[in-house]
Write a protein that holds these residues in place. Structure first.
Motif, PDB file in Angstrom:
ATOM      1  N   ILE C  24      13.207 -92.280  21.359  1.00  0.00           N
ATOM      2  CA  ILE C  24      13.952 -91.606  20.550  1.00  0.00           C
ATOM      3  C   ILE C  24      14.921 -90.825  21.514  1.00  0.00           C
ATOM      4  O   ILE C  24      15.973 -90.268  21.107  1.00  0.00           O
ATOM      5  CB  ILE C  24      12.983 -90.594  19.927  1.00  0.00           C
ATOM      6  CG1 ILE C  24      12.544 -91.627  18.575  1.00  0.00           C
ATOM      7  CG2 ILE C  24      14.037 -89.448  19.127  1.00  0.00           C
ATOM      8  CD1 ILE C  24      11.505 -90.995  17.924  1.00  0.00           C
ATOM      9  N   PRO C  34      13.379 -88.219   9.367  1.00  0.00           N
ATOM     10  CA  PRO C  34      13.407 -87.362  10.274  1.00  0.00           C
ATOM     11  C   PRO C  34      15.027 -87.313  10.759  1.00  0.00           C
ATOM     12  O   PRO C  34      15.492 -88.432  10.485  1.00  0.00           O
ATOM     13  CB  PRO C  34      12.641 -88.058  11.355  1.00  0.00           C
ATOM     14  CG  PRO C  34      12.683 -89.502  11.022  1.00  0.00           C
ATOM     15  CD  PRO C  34      12.480 -89.547   9.441  1.00  0.00           C
ATOM     16  N   PHE C  36      17.267 -88.390  12.802  1.00  0.00           N
ATOM     17  CA  PHE C  36      17.881 -89.260  13.918  1.00  0.00           C
ATOM     18  C   PHE C  36      17.801 -90.756  13.271  1.00  0.00           C
ATOM     19  O   PHE C  36      17.261 -91.000  12.268  1.00  0.00           O
ATOM     20  CB  PHE C  36      16.844 -89.278  15.147  1.00  0.00           C
ATOM     21  CG  PHE C  36      15.478 -89.794  14.865  1.00  0.00           C
ATOM     22  CD1 PHE C  36      15.266 -90.918  14.915  1.00  0.00           C
ATOM     23  CD2 PHE C  36      14.468 -88.648  14.853  1.00  0.00           C
ATOM     24  CE1 PHE C  36      13.832 -91.560  14.918  1.00  0.00           C
ATOM     25  CE2 PHE C  36      13.122 -89.153  14.720  1.00  0.00           C
ATOM     26  CZ  PHE C  36      12.803 -90.275  14.772  1.00  0.00           C
ATOM     27  N   LEU C  38      17.596 -94.915  14.819  1.00  0.00           N
ATOM     28  CA  LEU C  38      16.964 -95.380  15.961  1.00  0.00           C
ATOM     29  C   LEU C  38      18.070 -96.157  16.774  1.00  0.00           C
ATOM     30  O   LEU C  38      19.146 -96.574  16.086  1.00  0.00           O
ATOM     31  CB  LEU C  38      15.813 -96.269  15.618  1.00  0.00           C
ATOM     32  CG  LEU C  38      14.691 -95.825  15.110  1.00  0.00           C
ATOM     33  CD1 LEU C  38      13.599 -96.687  14.707  1.00  0.00           C
ATOM     34  CD2 LEU C  38      13.957 -95.039  16.240  1.00  0.00           C
ATOM     35  N   PHE C 241      14.751 -78.590  19.916  1.00  0.00           N
ATOM     36  CA  PHE C 241      13.741 -78.988  18.697  1.00  0.00           C
ATOM     37  C   PHE C 241      13.969 -78.412  17.634  1.00  0.00           C
ATOM     38  O   PHE C 241      14.125 -78.856  16.532  1.00  0.00           O
ATOM     39  CB  PHE C 241      12.506 -79.626  19.062  1.00  0.00           C
ATOM     40  CG  PHE C 241      11.623 -80.055  18.175  1.00  0.00           C
ATOM     41  CD1 PHE C 241      11.708 -81.659  18.112  1.00  0.00           C
ATOM     42  CD2 PHE C 241      10.906 -79.659  17.354  1.00  0.00           C
ATOM     43  CE1 PHE C 241      10.959 -82.001  16.908  1.00  0.00           C
ATOM     44  CE2 PHE C 241      10.123 -80.100  16.346  1.00  0.00           C
ATOM     45  CZ  PHE C 241      10.166 -81.480  16.271  1.00  0.00           C
ATOM     46  N   TRP C 247      16.526 -83.859  17.540  1.00  0.00           N
ATOM     47  CA  TRP C 247      15.692 -84.394  18.245  1.00  0.00           C
ATOM     48  C   TRP C 247      15.730 -85.364  19.323  1.00  0.00           C
ATOM     49  O   TRP C 247      15.016 -85.473  20.220  1.00  0.00           O
ATOM     50  CB  TRP C 247      14.709 -85.271  17.204  1.00  0.00           C
ATOM     51  CG  TRP C 247      14.057 -84.206  15.914  1.00  0.00           C
ATOM     52  CD1 TRP C 247      14.203 -83.116  15.936  1.00  0.00           C
ATOM     53  CD2 TRP C 247      12.963 -84.658  15.160  1.00  0.00           C
ATOM     54  NE1 TRP C 247      13.331 -82.514  14.973  1.00  0.00           N
ATOM     55  CE2 TRP C 247      12.680 -83.285  14.381  1.00  0.00           C
ATOM     56  CE3 TRP C 247      12.315 -85.851  15.178  1.00  0.00           C
ATOM     57  CZ2 TRP C 247      11.576 -83.554  13.742  1.00  0.00           C
ATOM     58  CZ3 TRP C 247      11.134 -85.755  14.117  1.00  0.00           C
ATOM     59  CH2 TRP C 247      10.800 -84.615  13.198  1.00  0.00           C
TER      60      TRP C 247
END
Lengths: 255, 311, 274
Positions: C24, C34, C36, C38, C241, C247
């Motif tokens: 991540i 979440p 973000f 990948l 965070f 993230w």
């Protein structure tokens, strides 16, 4: 010289804690201001539902995490002490000890990412809360239990187990009648350590906890950001007394 | 019961501990395996007990090869050098341990064993509350509890004070006679082996250098190693000559002079040098003072006292 | 079976999470949960690493963290030596109690202990009130939210990590060594420097690292006691965070932190194995 420095160290360690405990009896609304003797902050603590709820939650998580940590850490320590050299032994040892040295923020972040990824892949865990905090604490505690169990098993060696086998004990009987009883004090110590680690954790619980699961240290942390309170002093005194009692009993029982 | 060890071989890495070792023990005998450190004696005992696996060879107990069996199924019992008493169990439970595993536990049998080793009444003690000698007896009683036909003893007297050793050795001997168990004892102490055993096997470099009754292995050593390992020996050519078999007097055949006299308690051990430069050790009874250092003496011995040595 | 279980535990709760951080760290922030995408599912490139190294902001935070941790660990080991020796020179039956006395303050939890330091050191705190009352100061000194307060809190938090292993190592040493040194004419101080110190150097090194490694990433103590402008690595990760909700950047900062700690961690595992 060493005595003087020992005394100095003890004063440094105890001064803030002792003052906290003493001012728990102060009637003043400001912490660390003497306003006459009073029990009121103990009563206030007992009547604070948020605090009590967080405390109960923390105790439950700590007990569960410590139990799981003893099971997992016991297995880790067993493998480290008794499985000799196997492929990946070095990596296994490094991973088993990793939670001991990884910065809390990294462990917290990494476990959170794990739980998020797991939820996306399998639907479990359903959100974050008590269970995820418990698993995070168990992961940390297991590393400590593993060290304790490994040290004890290495110290014991195989002699007594060999003797039991020589006297006709099956491997299961050897474990039940010799290994486990001799390991029990270490497992108890490991349980206690994992319990304390869980009760003292802010960072892992902040990362892996959810809105519904505020542990006592997380609650206290948010309070201390604003400033100390007389209720916190009362709580500190209670915790100190319980620990002193447990510690003294443990020391006396060792005789 | 008889034990026959056939061509046992064991290496740790590249280092051989036992090399094609064969040995036969008669039933109801007390056998001592004598050797220095690294002779393979402990390895041999651990292989018979089943804690180590031999690379090759058989261990025949009454005609059955026990080598494939795990330790718990082998009929022999072991007395460990450090006793290996279970620290969390009482004396009674330590002795009862093997009986309970076999399902034949009777409190009376445990008390009988405690009496046999002279510890009656100490049932509820913990091992840590016992003296070294008492711990040794508990270990012995525990090993004997199930009446094993073969008892393996790993340096049974090594952890005891010198004063206790002689008495405990005699005790071992008595128990061996009384129970009719075959005792196989490993030791590095020559006096212990010669004094206690019916048969002594001297181990050297993973092989049996000599097996025989104590008097025989002492008087007729088969190899130079055995001759030198069992007490002092003069090696002359490929013959051994014990210092006590050399006479010292005014008459004699070999002129020599005294270099040093060392006091050994019962004897003086003289270091002499003959005219041709050979060093000889001579034992004299300690009753009289030894000849002064540097004095000239005459030595003599019977040709029959010269023992020819093998390789 | 036990080994399979142990391997599964480590794979799930230690190895997999760390690998996820690594992955991540190269992901791309995104709206949603979440927050973000990948690395292989996003067209936009990862910018976390460029952000981390673009200015001195994070790198100086990392350097500051290493310095703070080193000073903390040095102070912990330096204080632990005389304390452990002091305990060992007490009568044997007193030792366990003295050790207990050293450890007991930790029982109330470190959040409350940090709270006590706040109560002592803040402008309206006990120390300032005392100084003013005694006429030693006319107005409050600003002690809290400054480096000395932070250092006091760090020392108070991490002392047992150094004290307990050093005590164990020193308790296990052969007292005959120091007696031999004294017999050969060494003063107690010389004996300590020439015999005790070298003989326990490995334990001291392990104790130093046992404090240093977690201290580099410490978040709570600087947050409660430290100067607000002094950004440290742990706080940077926490803020990225929880506050910025970036993230990938938090993960990249974690990887950078681990990179700095890799050598000390390997060194510690070497020392522990001896």
């Amino acid at each position: 010289m060493t005595r003087a420095l020992l005394a100095l160290g003890l004063v440094f360690l105890w001064a803030p804690v002792a003052l906290m405990a003493a001012f728990a009896f102060s009637d003043a609304r400001q912490p660390f201001v003497w306003g006459g003797f009073s029990w009121r902050w103990f009563a206030a603590l007992a009547g604070n539902p948020r605090m009590l709820e967080a405390a109960m939650l923390s105790l439950g998580i700590a007990a569960g995490a410590a139990t799981l940590a003893v099971l997992a850490g016991g297995a880790l320590g067993w493998v480290l002490a008794r499985h000799g050299a196997f492929r990946g032994r070095t990596l296994f040892g490094a991973l088993a000890a990793a939670p001991l040295v990884l910065p809390e923020v990294v462990t917290g972040l990494s476990l959170l990412l794990l739980f998020v990824a797991l939820e996306r892949a399998t639907g479990w865990p359903d959100g974050r809360g008590v269970l995820t905090i418990l698993l995070a604490h168990a992961s940390l505690g297991a590393a400590y239990v593993a060290i304790i169990v490994q040290a004890r098993l290495s110290g014991l060696g195989r002699l007594l187990e060999d003797a039991a086998a020589d006297l006709g004990a099956t491997p299961a009987a050897v474990f039940r009648t010799v290994t486990l009883p001799l390991l029990l004090p270490s497992l108890a110590a490991g349980w206690g350590l994992a319990f304390m680690l869980s009760l003292d954790d802010v960072v892992l619980a902040s990362f892996t906890g959810g809105p519904g699961a505020t542990t006592l240290p997380v609650l206290l942390f948010s309070q201390m950001r604003v400033g100390p309170t007389p209720e916190a002093n009362a709580l500190a005194l209670i915790l100190l007394l319980i620990s002193a009692l447990v510690g003294a009993v443990a020391l006396l029982l060792r005789r | 019961m008889s034990l026959r060890i056939e061509a046992l071989h064991k290496s740790f890495g590249a280092t051989p501990a036992l090399r094609d070792l064969s040995l036969e023990l008669p039933a109801r005998s007390f056998v001592a395996i004598l050797g220095g450190s690294g002779s393979g004696k402990s390895t041999l005992l651990r292989i018979i007990a089943g804690f180590e696996t031999a690379d090759a060879g058989r261990i025949m107990l009454d005609g059955q090869d026990i080598a494939p069996l795990p330790p718990r199924l082998r009929p022999c019992a072991m007395m460990f050098q450090s006793y290996a008493l279970f620290p969390h169990l009482s004396v009674h439970e330590n002795i009862a341990y093997g009986l309970r595993r076999a399902g034949t536990y009777q409190a009376a049998r445990v008390r009988e064993l405690l009496e046999l080793v002279g510890l009656a009444g100490l049932d509820s003690r913990r091992p840590a509350q016992l003296s070294g000698g008492q711990q040794q007896r508990v270990a012995l009683a525990r090993a004997l509890a199930r009446k094993p036909p073969l008892l393996l003893l790993d340096e049974p007297l090594a952890a005891l004070d010198a004063g206790l050793r002689a008495a405990t050795g005699a005790e071992l001997r008595r128990l061996q006679r009384e129970t009719g168990t075959t005792f196989l004892m490993v030791t590095h102490d020559q006096q212990e082996a010669l004094g206690l055993a019916d048969l002594v096997a001297i181990l050297h470099g993973g092989r049996v250098a000599q097996l025989g009754p104590p008097q025989q292995v002492y008087a007729r050593p088969a190899t130079r190693f055995v001759a030198e390992f069992l007490g002092a020996a003069n090696i002359i050519g490929n013959h051994a000559l014990r210092p006590e078999n050399i006479r010292l007097g005014i008459t004699g055949t070999v002129p020599a002079h005294v270099l040093r006299a060392g006091f050994r308690g019962e004897t003086w051990l003289l270091e002499c040098r003959t005219a041709d430069g050979t060093a000889l050790r001579v034992a004299l009874p300690a009753g009289a003072p030894p000849p002064p250092e540097g004095s000239a003496v005459m030595l003599s011995w019977d040709v029959a006292a010269m023992v020819p040595l093998g390789a | 079976m036990i080994r399979a279980g142990a391997v599964a535990w480590l794979a799930l709760l230690v190895a997999a999470p760390l690998l996820l951080v690594l992955v991540i760290a190269f992901a791309v922030p995104d709206e949603g949960l979440p927050p973000f995408r990948l690395p292989w599912a996003s067209e936009a490139p990862n910018e976390s690493w460029a952000l981390l190294t673009a200015d001195a902001f994070f790198l100086s935070a990392l350097a500051r963290s290493v310095l703070l941790a080193a000073v903390t660990a040095l102070l912990c080991v330096g204080l632990s030596y005389p304390m452990a020796l002091g305990i060992l020179r007490a009568q044997p039956r007193l030792r366990a109690w003295l050790l207990g006395l050293c450890v007991l303050p930790f029982a109330i939890g470190f959040v409350l202990r940090m709270g006590a330091w706040i109560g002592l050191l803040r402008d309206s705190g006990l120390v300032n009130r005392l100084l003013i009352e005694l006429g030693l100061a006319s107005e409050a000194w600003q002690m809290l939210y400054a480096w000395p307060a932070l250092l006091a809190g760090m020392l108070h938090s991490y002392l047992p990590f150094a004290l307990l292993p050093l005590y164990a190592a020193l308790a296990a040493r052969d007292p005959a060594l120091e007696e031999a040194a004294a017999d050969l004419g060494a003063s107690p101080f010389t004996a300590f420097c020439t015999v005790t110190l070298p003989a326990s150097a490995a334990a001291a090194g392990a104790a130093f690292l046992l404090v240093f490694i977690p201290a580099v990433g410490e978040f709570v103590v600087p947050e409660l006691l430290g100067p607000p402008e002094a950004l440290l690595a742990g706080r940077a990760i926490w803020q990225e965070f929880f506050q910025s909700r970036d993230w990938p950047l938090a993960a990249a900062a974690s990887v950078a932190l681990l990179g700095v700690l890799l050598a000390p961690i390997i060194l510690w595992q070497r020392l522990e194995r001896r």
